[in-house]
Design an enzyme around this catalytic site. Structure first.
Site, PDB file in Angstrom:
ATOM      1  N   SER A  45      38.433 111.611  46.823  1.00  0.00           N
ATOM      2  CA  SER A  45      38.683 110.175  46.917  1.00  0.00           C
ATOM      3  C   SER A  45      37.518 109.407  47.520  1.00  0.00           C
ATOM      4  O   SER A  45      37.340 108.221  47.248  1.00  0.00           O
ATOM      5  CB  SER A  45      39.951 109.916  47.737  1.00  0.00           C
ATOM      6  N   GLY A  82      42.300 113.248  46.169  1.00  0.00           N
ATOM      7  CA  GLY A  82      43.099 114.394  46.571  1.00  0.00           C
ATOM      8  C   GLY A  82      42.516 115.741  46.198  1.00  0.00           C
ATOM      9  O   GLY A  82      43.099 116.777  46.516  1.00  0.00           O
ATOM     10  N   ASN A 110      39.420 117.472  51.825  1.00  0.00           N
ATOM     11  CA  ASN A 110      40.843 117.786  51.631  1.00  0.00           C
ATOM     12  C   ASN A 110      41.153 119.244  51.967  1.00  0.00           C
ATOM     13  O   ASN A 110      42.276 119.566  52.357  1.00  0.00           O
ATOM     14  CB  ASN A 110      41.264 117.454  50.193  1.00  0.00           C
ATOM     15  N   ASP A 198      43.949 103.666  56.859  1.00  0.00           N
ATOM     16  CA  ASP A 198      44.338 105.073  57.004  1.00  0.00           C
ATOM     17  C   ASP A 198      43.395 105.853  57.917  1.00  0.00           C
ATOM     18  O   ASP A 198      43.674 106.999  58.281  1.00  0.00           O
ATOM     19  CB  ASP A 198      44.443 105.764  55.639  1.00  0.00           C
ATOM     20  N   HIS A 201      39.331 106.749  54.838  1.00  0.00           N
ATOM     21  CA  HIS A 201      38.447 106.249  53.787  1.00  0.00           C
ATOM     22  C   HIS A 201      37.665 105.021  54.269  1.00  0.00           C
ATOM     23  O   HIS A 201      38.248 104.139  54.914  1.00  0.00           O
ATOM     24  CB  HIS A 201      39.262 105.889  52.541  1.00  0.00           C
TER      25      HIS A 201
END
Length: 226
Positions: A45, A82, A110, A198, A201
């Site tokens: 991402s 992801g 991830n 979040d 990012h």
């Protein structure tokens, strides 16, 4: 009669000259087109541009930065939100199409978030680098650093796989995707202003700083292809 023959010869010469000029122009045009370096950005991402308008994502911003530096470059966004190193390995072969000259690899975040054994992540990254090597594609490996969530042994194994693989395959390493944000030590709090809600990012301002910091390494990758 002599004049007519001369006209015929003149016509033939002109036709041949025209065909030669057209062939030369086509050759020059093809050479110019071939100068464009195509770079695939294989990642998750962070590469894909999660949470941002398309034009504000990492790949479009990096391409724009490179062009301002005079690079004739076209970038392919091969980021999948992801994705893990296993996902990157599963799609590297069809990412490396014949027109791809170089590749940026930004994977592993991830894996860390899911607590995947760094030994597994290392082998997946090795497979990606082997695929690029087999197709003679230049690579810039972009590293990540884990936190201490899983203990010091996990962190040591995770953090070290990037420089060790870069040395093994003799590819350049950009040590940390977030290096341009200065997220170490006392600067970490300030860097949160450069992240989305979040906390994972980067926002548009953060991406701009990441691109500015990483840009010279990517430019060097592009120049190595030439």
């Amino acid at each position: 009669m002599g004049t007519f023959s001369g006209l015929i010869r003149s016509f033939r010469y002109g036709a041949v000259a025209l065909l030669c000029n057209l062939a030369l122009a086509a050759s020059v045009g093809s050479a110019a087109a071939a100068e464009t370096v195509t770079v695939a950005a294989l990642g998750d991402s962070l590469t894909q541009g999660y949470g941002l308008p398309q034009e504000e994502g990492f790949v479009p911003r990096m391409e724009a930065w490179l062009r301002t530096e005079g690079a004739d470059v076209s970038m392919i966004n091969a980021g999948v939100s992801g994705d893990t190193t296993a996902g990157g390995l599963s799609r590297v072969d069809w990412t490396l199409t014949p027109e791809v000259d170089a590749m940026i690899v930004t994977l592993g975040g991830n894996d860390f978030l899911r607590g995947i054994d760094p030994a597994v992540s290392r082998e997946n990254l090795r497979g990606i680098l082997e695929a690029a090597e087999a197709k003679e594609v230049e690579v810039l490996l972009v590293g990540m650093q884990s936190s201490n969530n899983y203990g010091p042994a996990f962190k040591a194994a995770f953090d070290s796989m990037y420089p060790e693989l870069a040395e093994e395959f003799d590819v350049p390493l950009y040590l940390s995707f977030f290096g341009g944000l200065g997220m170490e030590g006392d600067a970490a709090g300030a860097a949160q202003d450069l992240m989305q809600a979040d906390g994972i990012h980067p926002n548009a301002a953060g991406v701009a700083l990441i691109v500015e910091a990483m840009g010279p390494a990517v430019l060097q990758l592009v120049n190595s292809v030439r």
